[in-house]
Structure formats: structure tokens, C-alpha cells
Design an enzyme around this catalytic site. Structure first.
Site, short mmCIF file in Angstrom:
data_model
loop_
_atom_site.label_atom_id
_atom_site.label_comp_id
_atom_site.label_asym_id
_atom_site.label_seq_id
_atom_site.Cartn_x
_atom_site.Cartn_y
_atom_site.Cartn_z
N HIS A 93 0.49 -0.87 -0.25
CA HIS A 93 -0.24 -0.08 -0.27
C HIS A 93 0.87 1.60 0.04
O HIS A 93 0.37 2.66 -0.42
CB HIS A 93 -0.46 0.25 1.22
CG HIS A 93 -1.97 0.21 0.72
ND1 HIS A 93 -2.28 1.91 0.49
CD2 HIS A 93 -3.82 0.56 1.28
CE1 HIS A 93 -3.45 1.68 0.05
NE2 HIS A 93 -4.25 0.99 1.02
N ALA A 94 1.56 1.20 0.84
CA ALA A 94 2.84 2.59 -0.01
C ALA A 94 3.13 3.06 -1.35
O ALA A 94 3.81 3.96 -1.56
CB ALA A 94 4.27 2.03 1.13
#
Length: 501
Positions: free
Chosen positions: A159-160
Site C-alpha cells: 500500500h506504500a
């Protein structure tokens, strides 16, 4: 088939405010991007992904050849993390000198009979495994053995790297609009990105720490108008009136109109709230997008309203079946994209807002109308003043303390009062059929994340070629019968169709 592909370099790349160095770009993660790294643990894993079902057999060799081509033209696939010494600042993205496709592209086979439940069980296990941060943060699994001469492709990323919309873009990077497209050619080669010495990175980080008090003050000031939107904070004495007063004054001084006030939402307890485990379950369902749109038109609501209502009805039925339906409405976290149309942006460009799921209303017509009114209120507010509290909150914590602060905050939410009950999301995908390695993609399902802060249940919808693919991710112990929720989504759609006539 080569296992390693050297990335094509790009000429003329524009630098942004968080880049420095000569010979290329060095881009720092935003505070929000870095938060997905800092809170991650073996339990709170920050993977998002997508599952595609394709028509026909597919081998790892076929996909590896495709991945070699796409890595050369898709920068996100070539980026890996460069951490800052002592964790004094947020990491940077640098290009991997040679992407190891032997690591990134893998294959497995389902045992007979190769049904949907077996596929979902395998995807759940893959999804709960953390990505190795020494490599670009993505993996692909080619899954054979599905009955009906089909194959599956499961893509996961951190998700980064991407948000929900960006994840759809990343997934589609491996897909084409026609069965036999022209080979994509990389752009002209440029000088390799300069990775500065550790001493230079450290010096820049120290300078950032010195300047952080000013950034902290600015972030806090910018966050105050959104206190009534922040989970838990909005329930503190005085938070809502202070937020409303500051927002009213600042908007009046700026000559802007007022925004709708949000109701105070108390979060009830459910069986899927509390500390989650490290294990997941996954299920998926197909709904007709045309039927959803006909319901939307009949009731004068939006597609998003119908999606939220379907989730509300399904969860309501599951809670009734477990004798656990609260008298109060459930509270859902609903992500909103901040991406501008036509503008390519990397990382996370998203915020979240809270809405009532109206699960306490038994009548389906009344429940849909109540959800529409609740969603309309937050949409009206978002259109006038897009919520920035999430970015402000992330920016307000020094990078060196972010990991400790995030993990402590998540632990507090899990063991105390829940911030929300679950997450409901709706991502718009392609309206036309896509192909991977010449095989038609029959269906696409989102595979999202759960964590201690957001609850042990996530229902995400992804539209593709006239269908609405529903992906349900749950904590394995909290919701052992996840396929019941998938069935209830079908029942909920049939219930709304019966009201239309």
C-alpha cells in the site's frame, strides 16, 4: 527465459520538491505512503491486490515474458525502497538495477477439483504474507488447475506503493485492450538515477528534523478544521465544536460557503472488531453492474450508494445469523480518491470519511434511502472541502517516531473503543474486456486489507466490463464463514431488484 531484466532509463523526468541529486530523480515517500510501512507488522500486513480469472491455460513462462516487457515501460515495477540511516526520515524510491523476475513472478497449481473456494483459500494465504522490502514491492502468482480450463493471476503490491485506484492501474499494466497488441517499446535511455551517499542522506534528514517543528505546527493547524472527521478524535469532548468553529471562521475569511455538518457516530461493538490475527480469509462474488445501475436509476441514488447498501444488507444478515446485530448503526470507513482526472500521480492520493451503514433499519427501501442521505451529506462536504486530515495527521508525526506512534495507535484502537466497524470501498475499473498474454480476462476481484484500526472486515467492489467484482477480506478467526457474506451480497441485490419490479 531471462530471470533478470535491466530497467529502461527515462530521459527528461521532472523532479519534484522531494527529489534531489544529479543524473535522475530520487523521490521520497509521502508521510501517508510511509505510514503504511511504519505500522506494518506480521499481523497488520499492508498488502493490496487483485485477482483476475482468465479464459484458457496460462504458464509462468508466458507471464514472465510479458512482465519483462512491462517492467521496462512501467516505473512503479522497478522501484525499491532506500531507507534512511537510523530511521530519521521517510524512505526514498530508487530504481532497482535489475528486476529479478524469478522472484517477482511465481506459479502454483490448485489440487482437484480447482473450485472457487480453493482458489480463495490460496489467495488469502498469499495475501497475508509480507513483501520483502529488499525488492520492488510487488509479486505476481500465476495459478493453474482451475476447473473449466481457466487460470488465475493474483497480483499484490504494498500500500506504500499505490492506493486502490493506483493498484487497479498497476494490475492493468499487465493487461491489454486486444488479444495481440503491439509490443510496448521503452523510452530512450537516460543517465542512471544518482543514489547519494549515506552521509548526504543523513545530513538532509537532520535538516528536516530541525525544520520539523514548523511543519508540525502547520500540519496541526491544517488538521483542526477536520477534527470532526477523525475516528475517535471526533468523540473527544470539545473536538466537534472546536472543529466547527475554526472551519466556519477560516472559510468565511476565505469567502467560501459553509459545509454540511457531520453527525456524531458512536461505533458499536461487533464480532469483527478488536485485535486481528495474522491470518485471513477471502471470498468473492459477481454482481451485474447493469442491475445495480437500474436500481440506482429507480431510486434516484448513486452506484456508490447501492454498493454501500449491498454491503450493509449483507453484514446485517451475517450479524443476525450470529445473534450479534447492534441496535446502533454500524460505522464504515469509506475511502475517497483525491486523484485529479487525467493526471498521473504515484503513491497514495486518498482520504477516508466515515458513514453510517444504517444496519439497524429492517426495511430495505428505508435502509437504502437512509444510506443515500448519509452518503450525500459526506459527498456534499467532500466536494466543498476535500478531507485533508489524513495527510495532516501523518505529517504531524516526526518520521523517526512514526513507526512507534502508529503501532501504539493501532494497538489502542484494537484494545479500546473501535474507530470504525469495517471498510467499504468502490473502485471504478475498465468498462471493456482486457487480455493478458492473449487470454481474455473473465473477471477481476479486489483483494484489500484489514487491520486493527479498520476492523476485521473489508468489502471492496471493482467494476469491470459490465460486472461488479466484490472482494471480501476478513480475519480468519473473526469471520470463519466468509462465503456467507458473499452469498448475502447476491441476496441483497435480489431484494433490491424485487423492489424495482
Amino acid at each position: 527465459m531471462p530471470a533478470v531484466v535491466a530497467p529502461a532509463r527515462r530521459a527528461g523526468v521532472r523532479r519534484d520538491a522531494s527529489s534531489w541529486g544529479q543524473g535522475g530523480v530520487l523521490r521520497q515517500l509521502s508521510a501517508l505512503d510511509a505510514q503504511f510501512l511504519s505500522y506494518e507488522s506480521d499481523i497488520n500486513v499492508a498488502n493490496i491486490g487483485g485477482l483476475s480469472i482468465v479464459d484458457g491455460q496460462l504458464s509462468r513462462g508466458d507471464f514472465a515474458e510479458l512482465a519483462e516487457e512491462r517492467c521496462a515501460v512501467t516505473p512503479t515495477l522497478r522501484q525499491r525502497l532506500m531507507t534512511v540511516p537510523l530511521g530519521l526520515d521517510r524512505p526514498y524510491w530508487v530504481e532497482d538495477e535489475a528486476v529479478d523476475l524469478g522472484y517477482h513472478v511465481r506459479e502454483l497449481a490448485l489440487p482437484r477439483p480447482g473450485n472457487d473456494h480453493q482458489l480463495a483459500e490460496q489467495v488469502a494465504w498469499l495475501h497475508e504474507q509480507r513483501l520483502d522490502r529488499r525488492y520492488p514491492l510487488w509479486e505476481v502468482y500465476v495459478i493453474s488447475g482451475l476447473r473449466g480450463r481457466r487460470a488465475a493471476v493474483y497480483v499484490k503490491a504494498h500500500h506504500a506503493t499505490v492506493d486502490g485506484v493506483g493498484g487497479a492501474v498497476l494490475l492493468n499494466a499487465f493487461m491489454d485492450r486486444e488479444p495481440s497488441p503491439k509490443r510496448q517499446q521503452p523510452g530512450p535511455r537516460a543517465e542512471p538515477d544518482r543514489v547519494p551517499p549515506r552521509a548526504e542522506v543523513l545530513a538532509r534528514s537532520v535538516a528536516g528534523i530541525i525544520a520539523h517543528p514548523a511543519r508540525l505546527t502547520r500540519s496541526v493547524v491544517e488538521t483542526v478544521p477536520y477534527l470532526d472527521e477523525i475516528p475517535l478524535v471526533s468523540q473527544l469532548p470539545g473536538a466537534v465544536p472546536v472543529s466547527r468553529a475554526v472551519r466556519s471562521v477560516t472559510r468565511r475569511l476565505a469567502g467560501l460557503e459553509g459545509v454540511p455538518e457531520l453527525p456524531s457516530l458512536a461505533v458499536p461493538w461487533t464480532p469483527f472488531n478488536g485485535p486481528i490475527s495474522r491470518h485471513r480469509r477471502f471470498a468473492f462474488a459477481d454482481l451485474s453492474l447493469d442491475e445495480v445501475r437500474s436500481i440506482k436509476n429507480a431510486f434516484g441514488v448513486t452506484v456508490n450508494d447501492v454498493v454501500v447498501d449491498l454491503a450493509s444488507t449483507a453484514v446485517r444478515r451475517w450479524l443476525i445469523g450470529h445473534d450479534a446485530l447492534p441496535e446502533e448503526p454500524l460505522v464504515a470507513c469509506v475511502p475517497f480518491a483525491l486523484r485529479k482526472k487525467g493526471v498521473e500521480e504515484t503513491g497514495n492520493r486518498v482520504t477516508v470519511m466515515l458513514t453510517s451503514l444504517e444496519t439497524q433499519i429492517a426495511d430495505p427501501r428505508e435502509r437504502l434511502q437512509a444510506i443515500h442521505e448519509a452518503m450525500q451529506k459526506i459527498k456534499d462536504r467532500f466536494d466543498l472541502a476535500p478531507a485533508q486530515w489524513l495527510q495532516g495527521l501523518c505529517e504531524s508525526v516526526p518520521a523517526a517516531l512514526t513507526g512507534l506512534a502508529d503501532r501504539a495507535f493501532f494497538g489502542l484502537l484494537a484494545r479500546g473503543c473501535p474507530a470504525v466497524n469495517l471498510t467499504v470501498s468502490n473502485v471504478t475499473g475498465p468498462r471493456i474486456p482486457l487480455y493478458v498474454c492473449g487470454r481474455e480476462v473473465l473477471a477481476q476481484y479486489p483483494v484489500s486489507l484489514i487491520n486493527d484500526a479498520g476492523g476485521g472486515l473489508n468489502i471492496t467492489a471493482f467494476s469491470y466490463n459490465g460486472e461488479l467484482g466484490m472482494g471480501i477480506v476478513v480475519d480468519r478467526a473473526m469471520v470463519p464463514d466468509v462465503w456467507h457474506i458473499a452469498d448475502y451480497l447476491h441476496d441483497a441485490l435480489e431484494e433490491l431488484k424485487s423492489l424495482v419490479g
